[in-house]
Design a protein around this motif. Sequence first.
Motif, mmCIF file in Angstrom:
data_model
loop_
_atom_site.group_PDB
_atom_site.id
_atom_site.type_symbol
_atom_site.label_atom_id
_atom_site.label_comp_id
_atom_site.label_asym_id
_atom_site.label_seq_id
_atom_site.Cartn_x
_atom_site.Cartn_y
_atom_site.Cartn_z
ATOM 1 N N SER A 154 23.072 40.445 45.629
ATOM 2 C CA SER A 154 24.155 40.836 46.534
ATOM 3 C C SER A 154 24.855 42.089 46.046
ATOM 4 O O SER A 154 25.257 42.179 44.877
ATOM 5 N N ALA A 155 25.029 43.042 46.958
ATOM 6 C CA ALA A 155 25.806 44.244 46.655
ATOM 7 C C ALA A 155 27.282 43.875 46.732
ATOM 8 O O ALA A 155 27.757 43.392 47.761
ATOM 9 N N VAL A 156 28.013 44.081 45.639
ATOM 10 C CA VAL A 156 29.429 43.714 45.578
ATOM 11 C C VAL A 156 30.329 44.918 45.339
ATOM 12 O O VAL A 156 31.547 44.782 45.292
ATOM 13 N N GLY A 157 29.730 46.092 45.198
ATOM 14 C CA GLY A 157 30.493 47.318 45.027
ATOM 15 C C GLY A 157 29.605 48.507 45.311
ATOM 16 O O GLY A 157 28.382 48.426 45.165
ATOM 17 N N CYS A 158 30.224 49.607 45.746
ATOM 18 C CA CYS A 158 29.451 50.827 45.997
ATOM 19 C C CYS A 158 30.294 52.052 45.704
ATOM 20 O O CYS A 158 31.525 51.985 45.616
ATOM 21 N N LEU A 159 29.595 53.160 45.545
ATOM 22 C CA LEU A 159 30.211 54.453 45.317
ATOM 23 C C LEU A 159 29.160 55.508 45.626
ATOM 24 O O LEU A 159 27.985 55.316 45.333
ATOM 25 N N LEU A 200 34.303 54.576 47.196
ATOM 26 C CA LEU A 200 34.393 53.522 46.182
ATOM 27 C C LEU A 200 34.960 52.274 46.837
ATOM 28 O O LEU A 200 36.046 52.298 47.417
ATOM 29 N N TRP A 201 34.202 51.183 46.738
ATOM 30 C CA TRP A 201 34.643 49.923 47.334
ATOM 31 C C TRP A 201 34.081 48.768 46.527
ATOM 32 O O TRP A 201 32.913 48.776 46.140
ATOM 33 N N THR A 202 34.922 47.785 46.277
ATOM 34 C CA THR A 202 34.496 46.549 45.620
ATOM 35 C C THR A 202 34.845 45.382 46.536
ATOM 36 O O THR A 202 35.957 45.326 47.080
ATOM 37 N N ASP A 203 33.906 44.480 46.699
ATOM 38 C CA ASP A 203 34.143 43.263 47.469
ATOM 39 C C ASP A 203 35.403 42.602 46.902
ATOM 40 O O ASP A 203 35.518 42.415 45.688
ATOM 41 N N PRO A 204 36.377 42.261 47.750
ATOM 42 C CA PRO A 204 37.629 41.678 47.258
ATOM 43 C C PRO A 204 37.431 40.469 46.334
ATOM 44 O O PRO A 204 38.208 40.263 45.403
ATOM 45 N N GLU A 205 36.391 39.684 46.548
ATOM 46 C CA GLU A 205 36.120 38.518 45.711
ATOM 47 C C GLU A 205 35.788 38.906 44.265
ATOM 48 O O GLU A 205 35.943 38.116 43.345
ATOM 49 N N PHE A 206 35.361 40.135 44.066
ATOM 50 C CA PHE A 206 34.934 40.599 42.740
ATOM 51 C C PHE A 206 35.921 41.562 42.093
ATOM 52 O O PHE A 206 35.661 42.081 41.009
ATOM 53 N N GLY A 259 39.029 43.130 40.054
ATOM 54 C CA GLY A 259 39.670 42.761 38.806
ATOM 55 C C GLY A 259 38.691 42.454 37.690
ATOM 56 O O GLY A 259 39.097 42.041 36.608
ATOM 57 N N SER A 260 37.416 42.691 37.933
ATOM 58 C CA SER A 260 36.420 42.392 36.904
ATOM 59 C C SER A 260 35.770 43.650 36.323
ATOM 60 O O SER A 260 34.756 43.561 35.650
ATOM 61 N N GLY A 261 36.337 44.825 36.622
ATOM 62 C CA GLY A 261 35.838 46.064 36.029
ATOM 63 C C GLY A 261 34.726 46.749 36.805
ATOM 64 O O GLY A 261 34.157 47.735 36.328
ATOM 65 N N ILE A 262 34.417 46.268 37.999
ATOM 66 C CA ILE A 262 33.331 46.865 38.771
ATOM 67 C C ILE A 262 33.648 48.305 39.160
ATOM 68 O O ILE A 262 32.804 49.194 39.012
ATOM 69 N N ALA A 263 34.839 48.567 39.664
ATOM 70 C CA ALA A 263 35.192 49.931 40.070
ATOM 71 C C ALA A 263 35.116 50.882 38.880
ATOM 72 O O ALA A 263 34.569 51.985 38.997
ATOM 73 N N SER A 264 35.639 50.454 37.735
ATOM 74 C CA SER A 264 35.559 51.296 36.534
ATOM 75 C C SER A 264 34.117 51.559 36.140
ATOM 76 O O SER A 264 33.754 52.682 35.755
#
Length: 166
Positions: A76-81, A96-102, A104-109
Amino acid sequence: MSAQREVVIVRWPGQASSAEQGPTELLAAYHLQTQAEKGEAVAGVDDLPDRYRVEIADPQAVFADDVVLLALSGDSAVGCLVVTAPADGRSEVKRLWTDPEFRGSGIASSLVGAALAHAADGGVSAVRLSVWKWRAGAIALYERLGFTVTESWDERDDLVCMERAV
């Protein structure tokens, strides 16, 4: 206690062949949320402006010259950029987008870090981005990652333009 889900950053298409839809659903969520935040909420993807509907319908064609990074949790794709192709020694980070469920776990960084590494490998001297001024959390993230506010290159109101040397 919930288990930490492993997330990996990959380039799409290519390494992310298991994520068949790629960034499609993430781009749809990004654009729908952005329209709502601008006070222009729409009922669904079909009501978005043409330029955004095209991105969602065929991201591979729209971003053919760019690099699309996906954060995957399993298949599953949970973030993109998106990292744009270099122009004048710079690339731009977009979508830049992270699935709200994910969140706070450092995906965007991790996505931004992968974008910066890609830009450095490509000989780019700086990476820039624009972010809506009301997205305080995103602005704080970019500042933590070394981006600083710079003179705007975009005529749209309410955008904060930022840049970082690579």
